[in-house]
Write an enzyme that holds these catalytic residues in place. Structure first.
Site, PDB file in Angstrom:
ATOM      1  N   ASP A 159     -12.677   9.249  42.591  1.00  0.00           N
ATOM      2  CA  ASP A 159     -13.441   8.401  43.506  1.00  0.00           C
ATOM      3  C   ASP A 159     -14.564   9.185  44.192  1.00  0.00           C
ATOM      4  OD1 ASP A 159     -11.837  10.052  44.993  1.00  0.00           O
ATOM      5  OD2 ASP A 159     -11.046   8.480  46.303  1.00  0.00           O
ATOM      6  N   GLU A 160     -15.414   9.807  43.370  1.00  0.00           N
ATOM      7  CA  GLU A 160     -16.495  10.624  43.923  1.00  0.00           C
ATOM      8  C   GLU A 160     -17.750  10.367  43.111  1.00  0.00           C
ATOM      9  OE1 GLU A 160     -16.906  15.215  45.525  1.00  0.00           O
ATOM     10  OE2 GLU A 160     -14.956  14.366  45.026  1.00  0.00           O
TER      11      GLU A 160
ATOM     12  N   ASP B 126     -23.663  21.626  42.818  1.00  0.00           N
ATOM     13  CA  ASP B 126     -23.412  21.559  41.386  1.00  0.00           C
ATOM     14  C   ASP B 126     -24.729  21.507  40.614  1.00  0.00           C
ATOM     15  OD1 ASP B 126     -21.224  20.725  42.967  1.00  0.00           O
ATOM     16  OD2 ASP B 126     -20.263  19.777  41.264  1.00  0.00           O
TER      17      ASP B 126
ATOM     18  N   GLU C  30     -12.936  21.993  37.148  1.00  0.00           N
ATOM     19  CA  GLU C  30     -13.498  22.168  38.482  1.00  0.00           C
ATOM     20  C   GLU C  30     -13.102  23.510  39.081  1.00  0.00           C
ATOM     21  OE1 GLU C  30     -13.610  19.780  42.757  1.00  0.00           O
ATOM     22  OE2 GLU C  30     -12.115  19.241  41.246  1.00  0.00           O
TER      23      GLU C  30
END
Length: 897
Positions: free
Chosen positions: A473-474, A481, A743
């Site tokens: 949910d991002e 980044d 990540e």
């Protein structure tokens, strides 16, 4: 995820009175709620029972709803810093009600449809006094995926016809039943109150004499979806204009207006995070073809524009760029578990034979499996990532989503009729459709797999903006980044238009004072942004200039670049940018950390402030702004002096705490005094060896580290860091079966931690290192039109390396390979280009030939072959200047001295 609009505007205190006369002279007070005595009802109605009669009801707001922009946001992980925001932020008050009902003892709403007066009211098509008592008791938006259509009668031949259309959030255009274009999730996300993108279609051949139909199918996208600090703008909407030029020279214009018809589509629900629900029983066959009877449709409503300028979409559209077949399908939990063997971003395309009408088929998505072999969805957080298809009951049906996307390798299909086979399901890879621009390969298949993982990771995180991740949910445009991965994007893909659009987004979200937010468009993170992350404001226009040679990229964004650097210059104290402005430090480092944040913060903030200041000076030089060029060059020199005084220990040849990142970043950004470079590099190499050749750095430090080591004579150590098989590292990911970049270096141990993605963009930057270091393709401190540098790095563990890159001048290529008794370096230089080729040279006795011509022998130049303009020796490198053409240099061992 909490919807921030729920409860917004509900008064803190209010009084309700009933009276027989409109003056309320003898009113009865039914309820009097004092401010602070009742919690906000959020989305639930509040009922007050009273045994009272009267003709008039009055509601008085005695304590208004107060909005404080400096208060903590709903999201607990936002890093908003209101004390650092320069714009004036004041609290303000208002009151808003979704509905008002007055019911008798039988439950009948006596207020429905009755006249309402107000001392003050905002009146729009979707909000106002009449709507307060219209019988709708909750605030709702229009359908999340409406269909819109109109008919256009053409009485004479058409010469040209073009449609300009902007759909918010997503949309598809149909003309006479045919969908125009192949774009999906279109248009790209922007800061809608600043900029709205539209597309243009040539429909000259699609129109015909007589009746024609134009249809629009809309989805919510980001426009209608709030999340974190991003607030949605309301229900989907569109603006469309058809410009027709007839053969007789007359012109006609057809635009969206209130004569258009609208109705709900079969897409009952659509959400970029949660997925889509499609009920095929609600399909309207032929809805976009001429002659369709839309009399039972509603007339369209006029909706306000979000406020942004209408601008043509010039970036490559998002589209289906690939399709994958399953590598395995097995029965599991009343359904089938499908493995596509590759972590991707997109959706499923499902073929269904003989389904039963109304029996749901549910598609769930995940990147990994749990210990029991089921989908692991914990790290999706609040994203449901579920698509549901409700069949209509035909012999054969087909389904794929339209207005959502998911990050996944595995999918669970539940409710599928019969046996699911490989012929029934595909995975559609959905990404901004940037053409591939570069290739890299080498003799080690595992290294090649790292490169493949990087390209998949870059593709999977490009959807109109460079995202952090595609699954949870991002999915925001994190500047941190983006600054790390921009070069990898530009080496692998024709990402110029893609990044130019994102720089326009920076223009739209940049504060008048110069800073930007951590995410662009602004939806999550800190304002002002961490200055080590938001360097995107400056470095990406510079990268675009380097890869194209076009100074227009600098000119277009120069004012924003300058204001950005000026803002941070004003925050410095004695040349140092204080740590209070840092949010993330060397994010996810393993040493000298404060939680996930690698320190020292002020060393990093000041170093990257130096980088952006120096680049603005270089940009000014390119653009001929001599005064600015001198100003920012002088500033950079002053920052360098302050940085050296604050952080450099010349006796120990170290910076700050002596961590990998604290040493690598000053070296990478050119902050180390020339006379100390060798000593600091040696300190870094010693530190890396003491760490067993393993990374201890995070987002900020790792990219500089591997470049610095290779550029200063420690190429084999740099290669060891990149390829060592243990955690942390890229090879470790490959050995754990990764098909994209994680990540976190230890993502395999972080499942369920709440911040863990198996497809994340930052660590894809290693691909840049492959091109620039191993293949040696670089542009130095200028652009591709100034001078190309080809300086391949030869490492012991590889037999050959090759890289190619399409440039504005043509194809650029580099290859080196070991032969029986020599090393061969082959380069291809495009037309009208000049290049400096740097050939590894171990000792004086070596000789170099280009084709049949001996170029260098016995320590001196012998001859210059055609196209070679200069040859010289610099330490352990033979420097050869060449013009366009293809050259093969053979380095022969010769005699040792």
């Amino acid at each position: 995820m909490i919807d921030r609009t729920h409860g917004f505007g509900f008064p803190e205190g209010y009084r309700i009175e009933v009276a027989e006369d409109p003056a309320f002279e003898n009113a009865t007070t039914v309820v009097d709620v004092a401010g602070g005595t009742r919690n906000n009802p959020i989305a639930d109605p509040i009922d007050h029972d009273a045994d009272v009669s009267g003709r008039f009801v009055r509601v008085t707001f005695t304590d208004l709803y107060t909005f404080d922009p400096t208060s903590p946001p709903v999201s607990p992980v936002s890093y908003r810093k209101p004390d650092l925001v320069r714009e004036e932020m004041s609290t303000w008050q208002m009151a808003a009600l979704a509905a008002l009902a007055v019911r008798d003892e039988t439950g009948v709403d006596l207020a429905r449809g009755r006249p309402v007066t107000a001392s003050s009211s905002i009146e729009t098509a979707t909000w106002g006094r009449e709507l307060l008592v219209d019988g709708a008791y909750r605030s709702t938006t229009a359908p999340g995926s409406p269909l819109l259509r109109t008919s256009v009668e053409l009485s004479k031949p058409v010469e040209t016809a073009r449609i300009h259309v902007a759909t918010l959030g997503y949309g598809e255009l149909y003309v006479n039943g045919v969908r125009m274009g192949e774009a999906v999730l279109d248009p790209a996300w922007t800061q809608y109150d600043e900029r709205v993108l539209y597309n243009t279609y040539d429909v000259s051949e699609a129109l015909k004499a007589g009746e024609n139909a134009i249809g629009l199918w809309l989805g919510r996208g980001r426009f209608s979806r709030g999340n974190r600090d991003w607030s949605g703008f309301g229900s989907p909407r569109a603006i469309c204009q058809l410009n027709i030029t007839y053969e007789d020279g007359t012109v006609r214009r057809v635009s969206t207006d209130l004569s258009w018809r609208s109705t709900e589509s079969p897409i009952v629900e659509n959400d970029i995070y949660d997925g889509e629900r499609y009920d095929a029983r609600k399909e309207r066959s032929g809805w976009s073809v001429p002659g369709y009877d839309a009399d039972d449709w509603d007339f369209a409503s006029e909706m306000p524009a979000p406020g942004g300028d209408l601008v043509p979409q010039r970036t490559d559209p998002i589209s289906v760029v690939n399709r994958l077949e399953p590598v395995s399908i097995r029965s599991q939990d009343n359904g089938y578990l499908v493995d596509f063997g590759q972590n991707i971003t997109g959706w499923l395309d499902l073929r269904i034979d003989n389904p039963t009408a109304g029996e749901e088929i549910v598609l769930r998505h995940a990147e990994a499996l749990d210990e029991e072999g089921a989908l692991s969805t914990t790290d999706l957080r609040s994203a449901d990532a579920t698509d549901t298809y409700v069949p209509r009951g035909d012999d054969r049906e087909r389904y794929h989503p339209r207005f959502t996307y998911h990050g996944f390798r595995y999918a669970h299909v539940e409710g599928f009729p019969g046996t699911l086979t490989e012929d029934d399901v595909q995975a559609c890879v959905v990404s901004t459709s940037m053409p591939e621009r570069g290739t890299f390969d080498c003799s080690d298949e595992n290294v090649t797999q790292i490169q493949r993982n990087a390209k998949w990771g870059l593709r999977g995180n490009a959807h109109g903006i460079p995202e952090d991740c595609p699954q949870r949910d991002e999915r925001f445009g994190w500047t941190g980044d983006g600054q790390i991965t921009a070069q990898a994007f530009l080496y692998n893909f024709d990402a110029v238009r893609f990044h130019r659009k994102w720089m326009d987004d920076h223009d739209d979200t940049q504060s008048e004072h110069g800073y930007v937010a951590d995410t662009v468009p602004a939806g999550f993170g800190t304002t002002p942004a961490d200055p080590t992350w938001s360097v995107t404001r400056v470095v990406i226009p510079w990268y675009l200039y380097q890869h194209t040679g076009d100074p227009a990229h600098l000119e277009r964004h120069y004012e924003g670049m300058r204001r950005y650097v000026d803002y941070w210059f004003d925050q410095c104290e004695d040349g140092i940018l204080p740590e209070k402005y840092a949010n993330y430090g060397d994010w996810l480092a393993f040493e000298n950390t404060d939680g996930r944040r690698g320190k020292p913060f002020d060393l990093f903030t000041t170093a990257f402030h130096y980088q952006t200041t120096r680049l603005v000076g270089r940009a000014a030089e390119v653009l001929g702004y001599d005064i600015d060029a001198e100003r920012y060059s002088d500033r950079a020199a002053a920052i360098e002096d302050a940085f050296t005084a604050a952080f450099f220990d010349s006796d120990a040849a170290t910076y700050g705490p002596g961590t990998q990142s604290a040493l690598a970043i000053p070296l990478f950004l050119g902050l180390v005094p020339d006379e100390h470079v060798d000593g600091v590099v040696k300190t870094l190499a010693t530190k890396v060896r003491e760490d067993d050749g393993k990374l201890r750095s995070g987002f900020l430090g790792t990219r500089p580290l591997i470049h610095v080591l290779a550029n200063h004579g420690y190429e084999d150590l740099a290669y060891e860091v990149v390829t060592q098989p243990e955690q942390p590292g890229w090879m470790y990911m490959v050995h754990q079966g990764a098909t994209t970049m994680w990540e976190r270096w230890d993502s395999d141990e972080q499942v369920g931690s709440g911040m863990n993605s198996l497809n994340h963009s930052p660590f894809t930057f290693v691909s840049e290192w492959f091109y620039r270091t191993l293949a040696g393709i670089d542009f130095g401190d200028g652009s591709v039109l100034d001078r190309i540098e080809v300086a391949p790095t030869v490492v012991e563990d590889l037999e050959w390396v090759e890289g190619t890159l399409e440039t504005p001048l043509g194809d650029l290529a580099s290859r080196w390979e070991r032969t029986d008794n020599s090393l061969a370096v082959t380069v291809q230089i495009p037309w009208n280009a000049k290049a400096c080729v740097r050939i590894p040279f171990e000792h004086d006795g070596m000789s170099v030939c280009e084709g049949e011509t001996v170029l260098w022998e016995d320590g001196s130049r012998v001859a210059l072959p055609t196209g070679v303009t200069h040859v010289d020796r610099e330490d352990d490198t033979l420097v050869v200047n060449v013009e366009s053409g293809t050259y093969r240099f053979d380095i022969l061992p010769g005699r040792t001295s």
